[in-house]
Every structure is written in C-alpha cells, then in structure tokens.
Write a protein that holds these residues in place. Structure first.
Motif, PDB file in Angstrom:
ATOM      1  N   PRO A 149       0.807  -1.226   0.000  1.00 57.77           N
ATOM      2  CA  PRO A 149       0.000   0.000   0.000  1.00 57.77           C
ATOM      3  C   PRO A 149       0.834   1.268   0.000  1.00 57.77           C
ATOM      4  CG  PRO A 149      -0.887  -1.583   1.560  1.00 57.77           C
ATOM      5  CD  PRO A 149       0.439  -2.136   1.099  1.00 57.77           C
ATOM      6  N   ALA A 150       1.919   1.275   0.778  1.00 55.39           N
ATOM      7  CA  ALA A 150       2.744   2.486   0.845  1.00 55.39           C
ATOM      8  C   ALA A 150       3.411   2.776  -0.490  1.00 55.39           C
ATOM      9  CB  ALA A 150       3.797   2.327   1.948  1.00 55.39           C
ATOM     10  N   HIS A 151       3.925   1.762  -1.164  1.00 57.66           N
ATOM     11  CA  HIS A 151       4.551   1.985  -2.469  1.00 57.66           C
ATOM     12  C   HIS A 151       3.520   2.376  -3.529  1.00 57.66           C
ATOM     13  CE1 HIS A 151       8.238   0.107  -0.849  1.00 57.66           C
ATOM     14  NE2 HIS A 151       8.829   0.763  -1.823  1.00 57.66           N
ATOM     15  N   ALA A 152       2.338   1.800  -3.452  1.00 57.78           N
ATOM     16  CA  ALA A 152       1.304   2.198  -4.403  1.00 57.78           C
ATOM     17  C   ALA A 152       0.960   3.665  -4.244  1.00 57.78           C
ATOM     18  CB  ALA A 152       0.058   1.326  -4.221  1.00 57.78           C
ATOM     19  N   THR A 153       0.949   4.161  -3.023  1.00 59.57           N
ATOM     20  CA  THR A 153       0.677   5.583  -2.798  1.00 59.57           C
ATOM     21  C   THR A 153       1.772   6.461  -3.371  1.00 59.57           C
ATOM     22  OG1 THR A 153      -0.786   5.354  -0.889  1.00 59.57           O
ATOM     23  CG2 THR A 153       0.548   7.346  -0.987  1.00 59.57           C
ATOM     24  N   LEU A 154       3.031   6.121  -3.136  1.00 62.05           N
ATOM     25  CA  LEU A 154       4.087   7.018  -3.616  1.00 62.05           C
ATOM     26  C   LEU A 154       4.228   6.975  -5.137  1.00 62.05           C
ATOM     27  CD1 LEU A 154       7.077   5.469  -4.268  1.00 62.05           C
ATOM     28  CD2 LEU A 154       6.901   5.077  -1.808  1.00 62.05           C
ATOM     29  N   LEU A 155       3.817   5.877  -5.778  1.00 65.47           N
ATOM     30  CA  LEU A 155       3.905   5.798  -7.239  1.00 65.47           C
ATOM     31  C   LEU A 155       2.691   6.395  -7.945  1.00 65.47           C
ATOM     32  CD1 LEU A 155       5.435   2.227  -7.662  1.00 65.47           C
ATOM     33  CD2 LEU A 155       6.577   4.399  -8.108  1.00 65.47           C
ATOM     34  N   THR A 156       1.544   6.424  -7.257  1.00 64.94           N
ATOM     35  CA  THR A 156       0.337   6.984  -7.883  1.00 64.94           C
ATOM     36  C   THR A 156      -0.007   8.377  -7.382  1.00 64.94           C
ATOM     37  OG1 THR A 156      -1.162   6.054  -6.219  1.00 64.94           O
ATOM     38  CG2 THR A 156      -0.663   4.673  -8.141  1.00 64.94           C
ATOM     39  N   GLY A 157       0.508   8.747  -6.204  1.00 65.30           N
ATOM     40  CA  GLY A 157       0.122  10.019  -5.609  1.00 65.30           C
ATOM     41  C   GLY A 157      -1.303  10.008  -5.095  1.00 65.30           C
ATOM     42  N   THR A 158      -1.813   8.820  -4.750  1.00 65.26           N
ATOM     43  CA  THR A 158      -3.185   8.715  -4.240  1.00 65.26           C
ATOM     44  C   THR A 158      -3.194   7.925  -2.936  1.00 65.26           C
ATOM     45  OG1 THR A 158      -3.652   6.688  -5.494  1.00 65.26           O
ATOM     46  CG2 THR A 158      -4.153   8.779  -6.579  1.00 65.26           C
ATOM     47  N   TRP A 159      -4.233   8.156  -2.141  1.00 71.99           N
ATOM     48  CA  TRP A 159      -4.382   7.440  -0.875  1.00 71.99           C
ATOM     49  C   TRP A 159      -4.775   5.992  -1.125  1.00 71.99           C
ATOM     50  CZ3 TRP A 159      -2.155  10.085   2.659  1.00 71.99           C
ATOM     51  CH2 TRP A 159      -2.259  11.476   2.721  1.00 71.99           C
ATOM     52  N   PRO A 160      -4.511   5.107  -0.187  1.00 70.05           N
ATOM     53  CA  PRO A 160      -4.903   3.702  -0.367  1.00 70.05           C
ATOM     54  C   PRO A 160      -6.381   3.507  -0.683  1.00 70.05           C
ATOM     55  CG  PRO A 160      -3.341   3.868   1.428  1.00 70.05           C
ATOM     56  CD  PRO A 160      -3.653   5.283   1.016  1.00 70.05           C
ATOM     57  N   ALA A 161      -7.245   4.342  -0.127  1.00 67.82           N
ATOM     58  CA  ALA A 161      -8.667   4.215  -0.434  1.00 67.82           C
ATOM     59  C   ALA A 161      -8.943   4.461  -1.912  1.00 67.82           C
ATOM     60  CB  ALA A 161      -9.483   5.191   0.412  1.00 67.82           C
ATOM     61  N   ARG A 162      -8.050   5.204  -2.585  1.00 68.49           N
ATOM     62  CA  ARG A 162      -8.221   5.480  -4.015  1.00 68.49           C
ATOM     63  C   ARG A 162      -7.575   4.409  -4.884  1.00 68.49           C
ATOM     64  NH1 ARG A 162      -9.746   6.018  -8.463  1.00 68.49           N
ATOM     65  NH2 ARG A 162      -9.832   7.879  -9.761  1.00 68.49           N
ATOM     66  N   HIS A 163      -6.303   4.089  -4.611  1.00 73.66           N
ATOM     67  CA  HIS A 163      -5.664   3.079  -5.462  1.00 73.66           C
ATOM     68  C   HIS A 163      -6.104   1.664  -5.098  1.00 73.66           C
ATOM     69  CE1 HIS A 163      -2.742   2.082  -2.293  1.00 73.66           C
ATOM     70  NE2 HIS A 163      -2.278   3.322  -2.275  1.00 73.66           N
ATOM     71  N   GLY A 164      -6.592   1.453  -3.882  1.00 72.17           N
ATOM     72  CA  GLY A 164      -7.209   0.191  -3.526  1.00 72.17           C
ATOM     73  C   GLY A 164      -6.286  -0.893  -3.028  1.00 72.17           C
ATOM     74  N   LEU A 165      -4.971  -0.670  -3.019  1.00 72.65           N
ATOM     75  CA  LEU A 165      -4.026  -1.675  -2.518  1.00 72.65           C
ATOM     76  C   LEU A 165      -3.815  -1.408  -1.035  1.00 72.65           C
ATOM     77  CD1 LEU A 165      -3.633  -1.777  -5.613  1.00 72.65           C
ATOM     78  CD2 LEU A 165      -1.268  -2.398  -5.186  1.00 72.65           C
ATOM     79  N   ARG A 166      -4.608  -2.064  -0.218  1.00 72.88           N
ATOM     80  CA  ARG A 166      -4.619  -1.752   1.208  1.00 72.88           C
ATOM     81  C   ARG A 166      -3.979  -2.837   2.051  1.00 72.88           C
ATOM     82  NH1 ARG A 166     -10.376   1.440   1.703  1.00 72.88           N
ATOM     83  NH2 ARG A 166      -9.237   2.606   3.305  1.00 72.88           N
ATOM     84  N   VAL A 167      -3.652  -3.979   1.419  1.00 73.34           N
ATOM     85  CA  VAL A 167      -2.948  -5.063   2.087  1.00 73.34           C
ATOM     86  C   VAL A 167      -1.923  -5.619   1.107  1.00 73.34           C
ATOM     87  CG1 VAL A 167      -4.823  -5.663   3.666  1.00 73.34           C
ATOM     88  CG2 VAL A 167      -4.772  -6.677   1.383  1.00 73.34           C
ATOM     89  N   ASN A 168      -1.169  -6.618   1.541  1.00 76.83           N
ATOM     90  CA  ASN A 168      -0.088  -7.164   0.710  1.00 76.83           C
ATOM     91  C   ASN A 168      -0.489  -8.375  -0.106  1.00 76.83           C
ATOM     92  OD1 ASN A 168       1.936  -5.340   1.238  1.00 76.83           O
ATOM     93  ND2 ASN A 168       2.822  -6.495   2.920  1.00 76.83           N
ATOM     94  N   ALA A 169      -1.772  -8.684  -0.184  1.00 76.37           N
ATOM     95  CA  ALA A 169      -2.196  -9.873  -0.933  1.00 76.37           C
ATOM     96  C   ALA A 169      -3.636  -9.692  -1.349  1.00 76.37           C
ATOM     97  CB  ALA A 169      -2.051 -11.131  -0.074  1.00 76.37           C
ATOM     98  N   GLY A 170      -4.028 -10.462  -2.352  1.00 73.76           N
ATOM     99  CA  GLY A 170      -5.427 -10.489  -2.740  1.00 73.76           C
ATOM    100  C   GLY A 170      -5.866  -9.394  -3.686  1.00 73.76           C
ATOM    101  N   VAL A 171      -4.974  -8.435  -3.981  1.00 76.84           N
ATOM    102  CA  VAL A 171      -5.324  -7.336  -4.871  1.00 76.84           C
ATOM    103  C   VAL A 171      -4.129  -6.989  -5.744  1.00 76.84           C
ATOM    104  CG1 VAL A 171      -7.083  -6.282  -3.382  1.00 76.84           C
ATOM    105  CG2 VAL A 171      -4.692  -5.648  -3.099  1.00 76.84           C
ATOM    106  N   ALA A 172      -4.411  -6.283  -6.825  1.00 75.66           N
ATOM    107  CA  ALA A 172      -3.366  -5.732  -7.675  1.00 75.66           C
ATOM    108  C   ALA A 172      -3.844  -4.381  -8.185  1.00 75.66           C
ATOM    109  CB  ALA A 172      -3.053  -6.658  -8.854  1.00 75.66           C
ATOM    110  N   ALA A 173      -2.905  -3.508  -8.515  1.00 79.16           N
ATOM    111  CA  ALA A 173      -3.271  -2.234  -9.129  1.00 79.16           C
ATOM    112  C   ALA A 173      -3.861  -2.523 -10.506  1.00 79.16           C
ATOM    113  CB  ALA A 173      -2.052  -1.328  -9.249  1.00 79.16           C
TER     114      ALA A 173
END
Length: 638
Positions: free
Chosen positions: A78-102
C-alpha cells in the motif's frame, strides 16, 4: 553545469508543458530510492548520532529534507502504491499485501514519464512488490526476486540490497547517457529477519542499524554510478519499524510514528537546500517529481498529493494540510478491527474500536491519549479524515486470488491472512481493537515454538542437522504447553484465525482428532479458502473413518492449491485401495505437477502412474467450485 543547464530547459515558467523530454536538449535522470522498514529517527540526518548513514546524510545536506513525513500505511505494497500513484490507499485500492493488484485504471508516475520519453526501470528487493501486484505499469524493465521456485525455497522471496544494486548498475551501464531515465531501486534489508553483514555489527548499536548502514553503502554505490548524469534523487522509506514500542514487535498493526514517520529527502539540480517543516509524506512523491522535472501535474490527473518544492516555496503553515493514515493488516491477519486516522494541525487521530488523540509536539512518543479531555479536537480530526476519504474517485484495484506458492512466499516474509482488506460494515462493532490484543502475539509466538519443538521431539517432522534426539514425554509436554497458550488466546477472542489453525495443528499432532477437527472447522468458517486447513480437515475425517468426507476436503485443498503434493497422494492412495486404478492414475498425474519434486521422486511417481494404466478424466465435482462453509458441513448428519 551542462546537466544543470539542460534540466533548466524543462523548468518552464507558469506551469507550462515542455512536451516530450528530448534527448537532443536534455537527458534528465531520476532516481527514486525506497528503503523498506526504515524509521526516520534512525538516520544521522534526523538526529541519530549512532547511525552509520554518511551517504544519505550528505544527500540531505545537499538538498531538501522533510522533517515531518508520514507513510499512509505501515505496510509495503500500500505504501509503495501511494508514492507511485500520488493517491491514498482508499483510491488506489491496494490496502494489504495480498489479494489485490493495481488495475489498469491506475495511473503511475512511471506511465507519465514513459509517455514523455523516459526509459523506466525498477529493481526491487522483495516479492511483496512483484510485478503481479500491478506496480510494473509503465516500466520497460522490472526486476524482482526470482519467483520460479516460490514455495519450494522461501529464501528467494527477497534479495539483499547489494544484489539489487548490482542488477541496477548492470542495467545502467547499457543506458546511453542521452536517454532520459527514471530508475526506481528498492532495498528491503531493514525488514525482519535482520541479517546485516558481520563487518557492520561492530560499528552500530544493533542489527537493525546494521541493515540501514548496509543500505546506505549500497545507496552510495548507486549515487557514485549516477553522478555523471547529475540525477534528481528522491529517497523515502515505505514505513518504519516499531522495535517493540507500544508493544508492537515489528510493523503493520498500529499507527504510531515509530512505524509511520519516514525519512524523505530530495536532492539534485534545481532543488533548494533546507528543511521542510510542513507535514509531508509518500502521497507527495509523484507530484514532487513532476514539479522538479517541470512537467505538468495533469499528467497524473487523480493525484492527491502536492509538490514538496511548492510547499517549501510557499512556506505553507502546517495547519493547512491533513494526512491520512490507515492499516488493514489487523483484519487481514487476525480478524481484529482495522485502524485509520489522520495527522492535522500538530494532532494525530488513531481510530478503531476506540479513538485516541495525541499532540505530537508535546508528546512525540504518543503516550497520552487526549480523546476524552479534548472532544472538540477528536471531532475536528474525524471531520478531516472523513473529508479526505470522501474525495471522489473509484477504487482502482482488481481482486486476485493468490496461489499457494504466493501465499507461502508472503508467509515467509511475515505476512499472513487471506487478502481481504476490510470486514463487512455490520461486523465492525464486534471486533477487538488491535491495541488491546497485542499480548496475544507473544503468546502465539511462544505456542509456535512449543509446537515446532514438540513435533520434532515426537519425530513428526524431519529433524534438521544437530537436532536433539527423540524424546516423546518432553515432546508431548511441549504440545500440551502449546495447546494451553493457544486456548488462552482464544479465551480472549474466539475467532482468532491464527490461534485456531495452530490449535488444530497441535491437536492433530497429539492424535486428538475430534478436537483438531473442531478447531479446523472454526478456522475454515473464517477462511474457507485456506488450503492447509482443508487438507488438515481431510486428515481428521480420515482418522475418524469418514473417507468420503476426507476425499471432499482433499479435493477442495487441491482445488485451492493445485500443487499440493500431499493431498494428491492421499487421493491417489485412497482411489487405489478402492480398486479405482484409473482414478488413482489421475491423482498421480496431479501429484506430478507439484513443484519441488526431486528427480527420483518424480521418476517413482511416474512409474507408479504408468503401472496403473491410463488415467480417468477429472472426477465429478473436481475442481471444487462450491466450497461449502465449514459450519454448514459440520451440522450435516454424518
């Protein structure tokens, strides 16, 4: 000076659009260096006199250092998804380390730069950032740990910083100096388990500092190689590490600054020297890189961060910014209440089953909860959090079911759970707060030690070199102690999935099949897609003479984990005993698809399958599509 002048051509006035980066005019180089699990206060430039971080300290002195920077979540993906997209986890949706992908709708800084002519390359140190999780979008090259042997060799799920940097330097040597370059390098080493080089341990206070020192050395190698290109460099940690503070052993469960306050440094041509006091964070990385390159913010139209350079220029008061915080790991791993919060105006909210408010300036270690004495502050902080969460925009993530090898890889890195990021809204009220359940983690760790030792002493697991001789009385005593510890955890929270699964293993190891079955049934009701639990339930049913039920569970386990050798062999043996040779051959063919088989083992299975004759087609109902709930099955007549 040539490089600085060339970059200046991109720094157009009034937010103009310079168009694609042109190799004939400028060849900007950007290095994004992310340090895993690195606390800000363990670097020299943030005040740690014992730190051995000369290269990062020099970078901070040469550029802009953010004094107060926060990660959005104390979890890697989730933290890396935020810094690469500039969006909060609620927006990019990657809130855990499994079960999802951008998902493909996600827009990354790499995609924006690739469209402007940049060659984009990433070299990451952990399987958690594998390309399968969606962060490779826009990258021409994306290298992580090898994944071909996942599950067979857990050590491949991470690689040390020197290997990551070696890989990056080999790539860099092939990049023409006139090619615009965006290089992301991720160093995982400060994450548990800590294994710094021995030569560094005598120079630092502990192994954690040793890992950070090792990353500093490797950062120096990168910076030296890139020096002729005069790069723009941004260094940030994905999150910190609790190191036992507030009772948290590592990170991911709580939202204290030990795991959320991170170093954030920017240096390079055109970057001012100084310290930014305004609140900042990972959310601002993408906007900052675009601003530093003179590229328009509209290249990332959904970004929710701001440029650190703009903050420094404007000297914006701290009161004007609010930063979101969250962790879904308590739910994902333990079925505890997730936490969220916000930092705003020098105050911090942590909200879960109960709220806490801290005044960070007066109480930097977050020891004094003000939520009761300052209800107006609590209300204002909740309003700030809710306003940020209400920002328009749909979740970009796409669900993905992790296979068995992937789940094993995540467990090897210390992440457990089924990948679900949040409980149903109507279930929140009944969940325990992770701040109240942390003592359970210590009890579970003690129980695991006793379980492993007990199985070893009873000869249930193959002994490693130097293992003690079999001692059945002591082995039985170890399992008894493990059962007691786990029942103590479950007395406080009956739906703890880890405690249930481990109690099932303890009772199975003791030959107490009814008790093991009850624990596994409960666990399967909570996590019906757990292949190990389905397999273990099969063993319980077989021990009770219910072979048909055992076969259903083994087939379900094999559906969830197609390479589960033990389940395929059980089904083959059962079919052969029943005289169903063609069915036995089918299950042996399934067993042959399992990974990690030795050559002689594969040859033996192949010979056995050939002797049985041609295999049948898949038996009715396999793969299993209806994973009935354990509770419904348990209530069915036997």
């Amino acid at each position: 000076m040539r490089r600085a002048a060339a970059l200046a051509l991109l720094l157009v006035a009034c937010g103009g659009d310079p168009g694609p980066a042109s190799p004939s005019l400028a060849a900007p180089t950007v290095l994004l260096l992310t340090l895993d699990t690195t606390r800000a206060d363990r670097l020299g430039c943030y005040g740690d006199a014992t730190a051995r971080t000369p290269r990062l300290d020099a970078l901070a002195a040469a550029g802009l250092r953010c004094e107060h920077a926060w990660a959005p979540a104390p979890i890697t993906l989730p933290a890396h998804a935020t810094l690469l997209t500039g969006t909060w986890p609620a927006r990019h949706g990657l809130r855990v380390n499994a079960g999802v992908a951008a998902g493909s709708r996600a827009r990354l800084i790499s995609e924006a730069l690739a469209e402007r002519g940049f060659l984009c390359a990433a070299f990451v140190g952990s399987f958690v950032l594998d390309a399968r999780f969606g962060l490779a979008q826009g990258f021409d090259t994306y290298h992580g740990p090898p994944t071909g042997a996942l599950g067979a060799a857990p050590e491949v799920v991470e690689r040390p910083a020197d290997q990551v940097v070696d890989d990056a330097l080999a790539f860099l040597a092939q990049v023409p100096p006139d090619r615009p370059l965006f290089l992301w390098v991720h160093c995982y080493d400060p994450h548990q388990p800590l294994r710094p080089p021995q030569r560094l341990l005598s120079l630092v206070p502990d192994a954690y500092a040793g890992e950070i020192a090792f990353c500093d050395e490797q950062a120096g190698r990168l910076l030296d190689a890139l020096a002729p290109r005069e790069p723009l460099v941004l260094v940030v940690a994905d999150h910190g590490e609790a190191l036992g503070e507030h009772g948290e052993p590592t990170h991911g469960l709580l939202l204290h600054d030990a795991t959320l306050r991170v170093p954030l440094l920017l240096a390079g041509p055109g970057v001012p020297h100084g310290v930014l006091d305004a609140p900042a964070g990972s959310i601002d990385v993408a906007a900052t890189l675009l601003d530093a390159l003179g590229l328009p913010s509209r290249l990332l139209p959904d970004q929710q961060g701001v440029s650190l350079l703009a903050l420094f220029r404007d000297a914006r008061p701290a009161a004007e910014r609010a930063l979101l915080l969250e962790t879904r790991l308590p739910w994902q791993s333990y079925r505890w209440h997730p936490l969220d919060g916000v930092v705003w105006h020098g105050l911090k909210l942590v909200d879960g089953a109960r709220p806490e408010v801290f005044a960070l300036g007066e109480d930097p270690h977050e020891l004094h909860d003000l939520s009761a004495s300052r209800p107006e502050a609590l209300a204002a902080l909740r309003a700030q959090r809710d306003a940020l969460l209400a920002a328009p925009g749909a979740d970009w993530s796409e669900p993905r079911a992790p296979d068995a090898a992937e789940s094993a890889a995540l467990r090897a890195l210390g992440y457990v759970g089924d990948g679900s990021s949040a409980p149903p809204a109507d279930a929140l009220a009944g969940l325990p707060d992770p701040r109240d359940r942390l003592p359970d983690l210590a009890l579970q760790e003690q129980a695991l030690v006793q379980l492993r030792r007990g199985r070893l002493l009873l000869g249930l697991d193959p002994p490693p070199p130097g293992a003690p001789p079999r001692d059945e009385p002591e082995g039985a005593a170890c399992l008894e102690r493990a059962a007691g510890l786990l029942r103590q955890v479950l007395a406080g929270y009956a739906d703890d999935p880890d405690a249930l699964a481990n109690l099932g293993l303890v009772e199975l190891s003791r030959g107490r099949y009814a008790e093991a079955e009850a624990a596994f049934e409960h666990h399967a009701a909570l996590e019906p897609r757990s292949a190990p639990t389905r397999f273990n339930l099969g063993l319980c049913h077989a021990a009770a003479g219910r072979d048909d039920w055992a076969g259903q569970e083994m087939a379900a386990a094999l559906t969830l984990e197609p390479h589960l050798l033990a389940a395929a062999l059980w089904l083959a043996d059962h079919a052969e005993r029943a005289g169903q040779r063609d069915l036995a051959a089918f299950w042996l063919r399934q067993a042959l698809s399992a990974g990690g088989l030795a050559d002689d083992q594969r040859a033996q299975l192949a010979a056995r399958a050939a002797a049985l004759g041609p295999p049948s087609g898949a038996p009715p109902g396999f793969p299993v599509t209806d994973l009935r709930t354990a509770r419904a099955r348990a209530e069915a007549p036997r």
